[in-house]
Scaffold this active site. Sequence first.
Site, PDB file in Angstrom:
ATOM      1  N   ARG A 264      -9.243   9.014  -5.742  1.00  0.00           N
ATOM      2  CA  ARG A 264      -9.640   9.158  -6.926  1.00  0.00           C
ATOM      3  C   ARG A 264     -10.973  10.783  -7.022  1.00  0.00           C
ATOM      4  O   ARG A 264     -11.461  11.036  -6.027  1.00  0.00           O
ATOM      5  CB  ARG A 264      -9.651   8.149  -7.949  1.00  0.00           C
ATOM      6  N   LYS A 288     -13.195   1.998  -8.916  1.00  0.00           N
ATOM      7  CA  LYS A 288     -13.203   1.507 -10.143  1.00  0.00           C
ATOM      8  C   LYS A 288     -14.005   0.424 -10.538  1.00  0.00           C
ATOM      9  O   LYS A 288     -14.510   0.341 -11.241  1.00  0.00           O
ATOM     10  CB  LYS A 288     -11.715   1.676 -11.341  1.00  0.00           C
ATOM     11  N   HIS A 358      -4.909  13.115  -9.186  1.00  0.00           N
ATOM     12  CA  HIS A 358      -4.621  12.348  -9.126  1.00  0.00           C
ATOM     13  C   HIS A 358      -2.740  12.611  -8.418  1.00  0.00           C
ATOM     14  O   HIS A 358      -1.905  11.248  -8.101  1.00  0.00           O
ATOM     15  CB  HIS A 358      -3.645  11.341 -10.854  1.00  0.00           C
ATOM     16  N   ARG A 361      -2.796  11.742  -5.313  1.00  0.00           N
ATOM     17  CA  ARG A 361      -3.049  10.378  -4.833  1.00  0.00           C
ATOM     18  C   ARG A 361      -1.687   9.658  -4.633  1.00  0.00           C
ATOM     19  O   ARG A 361      -1.344   8.873  -3.892  1.00  0.00           O
ATOM     20  CB  ARG A 361      -3.886   9.746  -5.564  1.00  0.00           C
ATOM     21  N   HIS A 384      -5.944  -1.391  -4.267  1.00  0.00           N
ATOM     22  CA  HIS A 384      -5.102  -1.343  -5.283  1.00  0.00           C
ATOM     23  C   HIS A 384      -6.022  -2.770  -5.126  1.00  0.00           C
ATOM     24  O   HIS A 384      -5.175  -3.460  -4.439  1.00  0.00           O
ATOM     25  CB  HIS A 384      -3.931  -0.967  -5.172  1.00  0.00           C
ATOM     26  N   TYR A 393       5.846   2.176  -6.037  1.00  0.00           N
ATOM     27  CA  TYR A 393       6.138   3.573  -4.671  1.00  0.00           C
ATOM     28  C   TYR A 393       7.137   3.346  -3.962  1.00  0.00           C
ATOM     29  O   TYR A 393       7.962   4.116  -3.340  1.00  0.00           O
ATOM     30  CB  TYR A 393       4.901   3.856  -3.854  1.00  0.00           C
TER      31      TYR A 393
END
Length: 414
Positions: A264, A288, A358, A361, A384, A393
């Site tokens: 990110r 995050k 992004h 990514r 994730h 995806y």
Amino acid sequence: MLNTYLKRPLTLERYRSSPAGPHLDAFILWLEQRGYQPRRILRLIRGVHRFSHWAQDNGLGIEELDAKALERFRHHLQVRQPLRYPSGGYRPVFMGARHFVTFLEASGLVSPTALVLPPPPEPELLGVFRQWMRTHRGTTEATLNTYRRSIIELLHTLGEQPEYFEATALRTFVLDHTGRSGIGQAKTVVQAVRGFLRFLIAIGRCTPGLDHALPPMAHWRLASLPKYLPAETVEHVLSSCDLATPIGVRDWAVLLLLARLGLRAGDVAALKWDDLNWHDGTLCVAGKNRRATRLPLPQEVGEAILCYGAHHRPAVSSAYVFLTTTAPLGPLSSKTVTKIAARALRRANVESPIYGAHVFRHSAATTMLRQGVSLPSIGSLLRHASIATTALYAKVDTPLLHSVARAWPEVPPC
């Protein structure tokens, strides 16, 4: 350095005759260490010269040139001349004074005071909420800043006495503030208000169960397709970097981290030299959730970082890997990383669904999936929290979907 730039060295001597003169050499060195160029330094010195003479005329000594004095000087300039350019930028006279006050505070010559333009005061409950979320939930500052506006508007609308909050008023507030917003913004408002209500309930300032008055915003997690670029397009964007310039080398390394590891923008901006383990060929990323994860460092990416650090990085003492190229020199922000990505996409004349970091990514995940990498492996690289996030995806692997799709009556197979 500045004297070698000046055609007439006596010009600097004239500025040394001002009340700020004894501190001028240290101020110049302070600016040079932050990447300011001689021409810019000279303009700032002129502002300091005028500021110090104004201070002398008003009976202020060097030890009194704090933020309050700077505010008085700002008003003085506003009366005598426009303080800003039409573009909105401050004129060098004021900028020189402001830099000088910052230098005096950093040197301990004056006591730091309040900012010249303090932000408007926040509601007291908001400050307590932020501290509570940091302590009990480990919420990041970025998330709290995202919630800030919604909570301030809630308190302004319903008042700062949460004991009197009612379900109907809360639902009306949410509907009024999400009616014209997209699903993403609407979810943010609901999350902010529900989180705030749970905090109020926990400290006994709100009716228990009131947080259930706001049901989650309806959203189908896998309803959309990930926005990505084909692998060959990503390579085209990477090749657009000018490796003959320091900015080009820096941007090349930044883009490789985005494209090869799916980092990110905030991950790249926060990367420090201590996060890189050259012996093991790995790097550490917090992300995050602030849980450190060690990822493999590809040879290509490592070489790009080394090239930047050894030959093109400004000579500034900083723990962060990537620095700005204009003064004051310092670490990149996540917004700057996003701008680097957007600039590269436009430079390469690429039509992108997202002009930012992004999209790289998403593109990295899509490329790995089409190369046969499993969803759990992709999820591990992208860090994730749930495999359901990575499952998005799977919808871009069209050949695989064709192999498992049930034939529809009266429709020939593709």
